[in-house]
Every structure is written in C-alpha cells, then in structure tokens.
Design a protein around this motif. Sequence first.
Motif, PDB file in Angstrom:
ATOM      1  N   UNK A  59       0.841  -1.207   0.000  1.00 38.65           N
ATOM      2  CA  UNK A  59       0.000   0.000   0.000  1.00 38.65           C
ATOM      3  C   UNK A  59       0.870   1.249   0.000  1.00 38.65           C
ATOM      4  N   UNK A  60       1.922   1.256   0.828  1.00 40.43           N
ATOM      5  CA  UNK A  60       2.835   2.404   0.869  1.00 40.43           C
ATOM      6  C   UNK A  60       3.520   2.596  -0.483  1.00 40.43           C
ATOM      7  N   UNK A  61       3.838   1.490  -1.129  1.00 41.75           N
ATOM      8  CA  UNK A  61       4.479   1.589  -2.437  1.00 41.75           C
ATOM      9  C   UNK A  61       3.523   2.212  -3.457  1.00 41.75           C
ATOM     10  N   UNK A  62       2.244   1.792  -3.422  1.00 40.23           N
ATOM     11  CA  UNK A  62       1.261   2.364  -4.328  1.00 40.23           C
ATOM     12  C   UNK A  62       1.086   3.864  -4.076  1.00 40.23           C
ATOM     13  N   UNK A  63       1.122   4.252  -2.806  1.00 38.34           N
ATOM     14  CA  UNK A  63       1.004   5.673  -2.461  1.00 38.34           C
ATOM     15  C   UNK A  63       2.194   6.465  -3.008  1.00 38.34           C
ATOM     16  N   UNK A  64       3.384   5.906  -2.880  1.00 32.68           N
ATOM     17  CA  UNK A  64       4.574   6.577  -3.410  1.00 32.68           C
ATOM     18  C   UNK A  64       4.506   6.687  -4.932  1.00 32.68           C
ATOM     19  N   UNK A  65       4.017   5.661  -5.593  1.00 33.80           N
ATOM     20  CA  UNK A  65       3.905   5.702  -7.048  1.00 33.80           C
ATOM     21  C   UNK A  65       2.893   6.765  -7.483  1.00 33.80           C
ATOM     22  N   UNK A  66       1.790   6.877  -6.706  1.00 31.68           N
ATOM     23  CA  UNK A  66       0.785   7.907  -7.041  1.00 31.68           C
ATOM     24  C   UNK A  66       1.371   9.304  -6.866  1.00 31.68           C
ATOM     25  N   UNK A  67       2.085   9.525  -5.787  1.00 32.75           N
ATOM     26  CA  UNK A  67       2.722  10.833  -5.580  1.00 32.75           C
ATOM     27  C   UNK A  67       3.746  11.127  -6.664  1.00 32.75           C
ATOM     28  N   UNK A  68       4.445  10.081  -7.102  1.00 32.40           N
ATOM     29  CA  UNK A  68       5.430  10.275  -8.157  1.00 32.40           C
ATOM     30  C   UNK A  68       4.754  10.672  -9.462  1.00 32.40           C
ATOM     31  N   UNK A  69       3.597  10.036  -9.756  1.00 36.76           N
ATOM     32  CA  UNK A  69       2.847  10.410 -10.960  1.00 36.76           C
ATOM     33  C   UNK A  69       2.366  11.859 -10.871  1.00 36.76           C
ATOM     34  N   UNK A  70       1.936  12.263  -9.685  1.00 36.46           N
ATOM     35  CA  UNK A  70       1.474  13.642  -9.477  1.00 36.46           C
ATOM     36  C   UNK A  70       2.607  14.630  -9.720  1.00 36.46           C
ATOM     37  N   UNK A  71       3.791  14.325  -9.172  1.00 34.07           N
ATOM     38  CA  UNK A  71       4.943  15.222  -9.353  1.00 34.07           C
ATOM     39  C   UNK A  71       5.333  15.283 -10.824  1.00 34.07           C
ATOM     40  N   UNK A  72       5.278  14.144 -11.503  1.00 31.03           N
ATOM     41  CA  UNK A  72       5.636  14.127 -12.928  1.00 31.03           C
ATOM     42  C   UNK A  72       4.686  15.014 -13.731  1.00 31.03           C
ATOM     43  N   UNK A  73       3.366  14.948 -13.394  1.00 31.11           N
ATOM     44  CA  UNK A  73       2.382  15.795 -14.090  1.00 31.11           C
ATOM     45  C   UNK A  73       2.647  17.263 -13.820  1.00 31.11           C
ATOM     46  N   UNK A  74       2.906  17.614 -12.560  1.00 28.17           N
ATOM     47  CA  UNK A  74       3.202  19.008 -12.219  1.00 28.17           C
ATOM     48  C   UNK A  74       4.476  19.487 -12.903  1.00 28.17           C
ATOM     49  N   UNK A  75       5.451  18.606 -12.972  1.00 26.14           N
ATOM     50  CA  UNK A  75       6.718  18.965 -13.594  1.00 26.14           C
ATOM     51  C   UNK A  75       6.533  19.190 -15.101  1.00 26.14           C
ATOM     52  N   UNK A  76       5.708  18.352 -15.706  1.00 24.24           N
ATOM     53  CA  UNK A  76       5.440  18.520 -17.144  1.00 24.24           C
ATOM     54  C   UNK A  76       4.768  19.865 -17.411  1.00 24.24           C
ATOM     55  N   UNK A  77       3.783  20.189 -16.579  1.00 29.33           N
ATOM     56  CA  UNK A  77       3.081  21.463 -16.736  1.00 29.33           C
ATOM     57  C   UNK A  77       4.024  22.652 -16.514  1.00 29.33           C
ATOM     58  N   UNK A  78       4.879  22.527 -15.488  1.00 29.31           N
ATOM     59  CA  UNK A  78       5.818  23.616 -15.196  1.00 29.31           C
ATOM     60  C   UNK A  78       6.818  23.793 -16.333  1.00 29.31           C
ATOM     61  N   UNK A  79       7.244  22.734 -16.936  1.00 32.05           N
ATOM     62  CA  UNK A  79       8.199  22.835 -18.057  1.00 32.05           C
ATOM     63  C   UNK A  79       7.536  23.463 -19.286  1.00 32.05           C
ATOM     64  N   UNK A  80       6.225  23.131 -19.480  1.00 34.45           N
ATOM     65  CA  UNK A  80       5.497  23.764 -20.591  1.00 34.45           C
ATOM     66  C   UNK A  80       5.352  25.270 -20.353  1.00 34.45           C
ATOM     67  N   UNK A  81       5.008  25.646 -19.089  1.00 34.35           N
ATOM     68  CA  UNK A  81       4.904  27.077 -18.746  1.00 34.35           C
ATOM     69  C   UNK A  81       6.238  27.773 -18.947  1.00 34.35           C
ATOM     70  N   UNK A  82       7.311  27.064 -18.630  1.00 34.34           N
ATOM     71  CA  UNK A  82       8.639  27.657 -18.780  1.00 34.34           C
ATOM     72  C   UNK A  82       8.940  27.949 -20.241  1.00 34.34           C
TER      73      UNK A  82
END
Length: 357
Positions: free
Chosen positions: A95-118
């Motif tokens: 369960x903890x691993x799934x939570x970490x993977x979800x947070x990682x997906x969230x960070x990747x999405x935010x990072x993609x958006x931030x790079x597009x804004x950049x």
Amino acid sequence: MRVFLSLMLLTGSLLLWADEQPNSANKGLPVAAYSLQQANGFFQIRQVTGLVVKRQEAEIGFEFNGVVESFFVDQGDAVERGQVLAKQDTQLLEIEKLELLANLDKIKAQLTLAEQDSDRLLKLSKSNYSAQQQLDQNRSQIAVLQAEQRVLNVKLKGMEVRLDKATLKAPFDGVIAAREISIGEIVGPGQIAIRILEQGNSEVRIGVPQGLLTNIQETMPINIGGRVFKGTKQSGGTNLDPISRTLQLRFSLPNNANVFSGQMAAMTISKRQNKAGFWIPMSALTNGTRGTWQVYEIVSGHLKPTAVELLHSDGQYAYIDGDLRSGASILANGTHKVAANIKVDIVQSIATRGEQR
C-alpha cells in the motif's frame, strides 16, 4: 618251596612293571614358550579429541518488523543458495508503495506542466511580453518539483529493498538446523528465525599437545561416530591454550562426509620411540621384588627369573628392556603357577611379534 616260588614270581612282576613306567622324577612342568626377537623401537599411541564444525554457520532473520506469513522449509531440509525460506506479510508495504507511485505520478504531471509554462514564458520574455521575474519563479518551481521527484524515487528504492528483505533467502547451500519462529509471529531485527549449516565443507578442530606437533601429517585419520575420515590439515596452530597447553589445529573433511556440527571427533597420533627392546605378551610379565617387573627365561630346561623394565604397553603386548637376547625363550603365560629354578618342558611355542611398523 611253593611260597618261595610265589614270592619270586611277584618280585619279578614288580620289577618288570617298574621298568615299563616312565621316570616321573625326570619330567618337567609342561609350559608354553615365547621366543624373543629384538626390536629397534616402538610407537606411543596418543588419542586427542575435538569437535566437528561447519566452515559456514548462519543464524539468519528478518531485518525489519513484520508478521511471518509463510514458511517453506523445516528442520533437516536441504536448501540451495538463494532459495526462499520464509516470508513476512507485505500488505502494508505494498500500500505504501502504491502511495509513493501515485505521488510520483502527481509530481511528474506538475513537472510537465511547469516545463510547458517555462517554454511559453521564455518565448514571451524574448518578445518582452513577460517579466523576467515570472520566468525565474517558474524555473525555481521546476527545481523544487525535480527535487521532490528524486526524493520519491529514493523512497521507492527503499520500499523495494524492504519488500525484498521481507523474503528470507538461503545465503549458501546447506541444511536447516533449526527453525526458531512460527507463522503468525511478529518478528523484528536481531531475532533469529532460522539456523542454517553449510552442506559439506565440514572441518574438525582438535587441540594437540605441543610435543606431538612433529608427528602430525598433512592427512590424518579422524574417527567421527564410528566412521574414519581422512582429514586434511588446514592450519598448524599459532596460539597455545594456557589451560590445556594444546595448539588448536584445523582439519578439513571430505565434502561427502555426512557429519553434524558439534559431533565429537577423535584422532590417533603415533610417536616413534627409538629404543631397543623386546615385545612380549602381557601374560609373560610378573611382579618382581620392590615393585619391579620380571620374566621367566627358560635356560637348560629350568626357569630363571630376569628383571626387566616396562617401557610401553598396548594392552596385549608389553615392550621391555632387560638382560635378554634375541632367540632366548621365556615363559609365555601361567607365571603365577611357577617358581624360580623349577624344571619345565616346552610343549607349545607362541608366535613371536616382530618390529612394529
């Protein structure tokens, strides 16, 4: 006249019977003799004991707290290196691993958006439609997101390690010596779960007196549980035990030696003593005067007591020294029934024991 003739006949008969009887006064005591043969020395036999040990013995357990979910081996089972022995319950870790993977997906999405804004801000900056300050803030946000991504990746690696450590594996080929825990039990770091002994690669550790070291060969016969194995010397010993005054030697056993850790082992050491003497049966020895030993030498059909020195005995034969010579005969047994100077007749000869090899 008739009486006289009867007496003459009786006297003649008695004389004839006396002539036919053996002369018992000239007969000696029938004895068994042993012929002496001089030897140049003897071997002193010394037995030393030790213990069987395994070159590798492991007490293994889980590195993290958890509940034992399953066991795949039991005491006495043979296992191979890397084989799974037991597992902990890993539901919470999954369960903890799934939570970490979800947070990682969230960070990747935010990072993609931030790079597009950049990219957009950079184009606007070149056309003077956007302030440089907004671009700097965006770049800072990207750096933060990248750092959070690295943290999550490290946590995921740590989670993979914990999941892997929840599975107990055999560190080498061996045999399960003991199982210390049960299914459903909560175990943690430092708690022994399984004891495993390496299969084969057994050795014996034996304390040898310093004076016998020169008689140790590269291979020595070692008795373990009634079976004799050829032990190969691995170390010559460096430290003298202050209590037993022995040096600890290590002998490796053949890989197919079916022995167990902790078994008693015995090794016989032969030490040559180069001293001339004679091997005689123990039955030929008798007590002399003042605590000495003696044998009865047979000289001209009579027993002559001869004092000897007892140098060694193996239980059946004694190695002696004394005023004796090769080829002389001694009384082989029955010394408690005879006395000095009595007449004897040799009716049996006992086989002579020669030089000890």
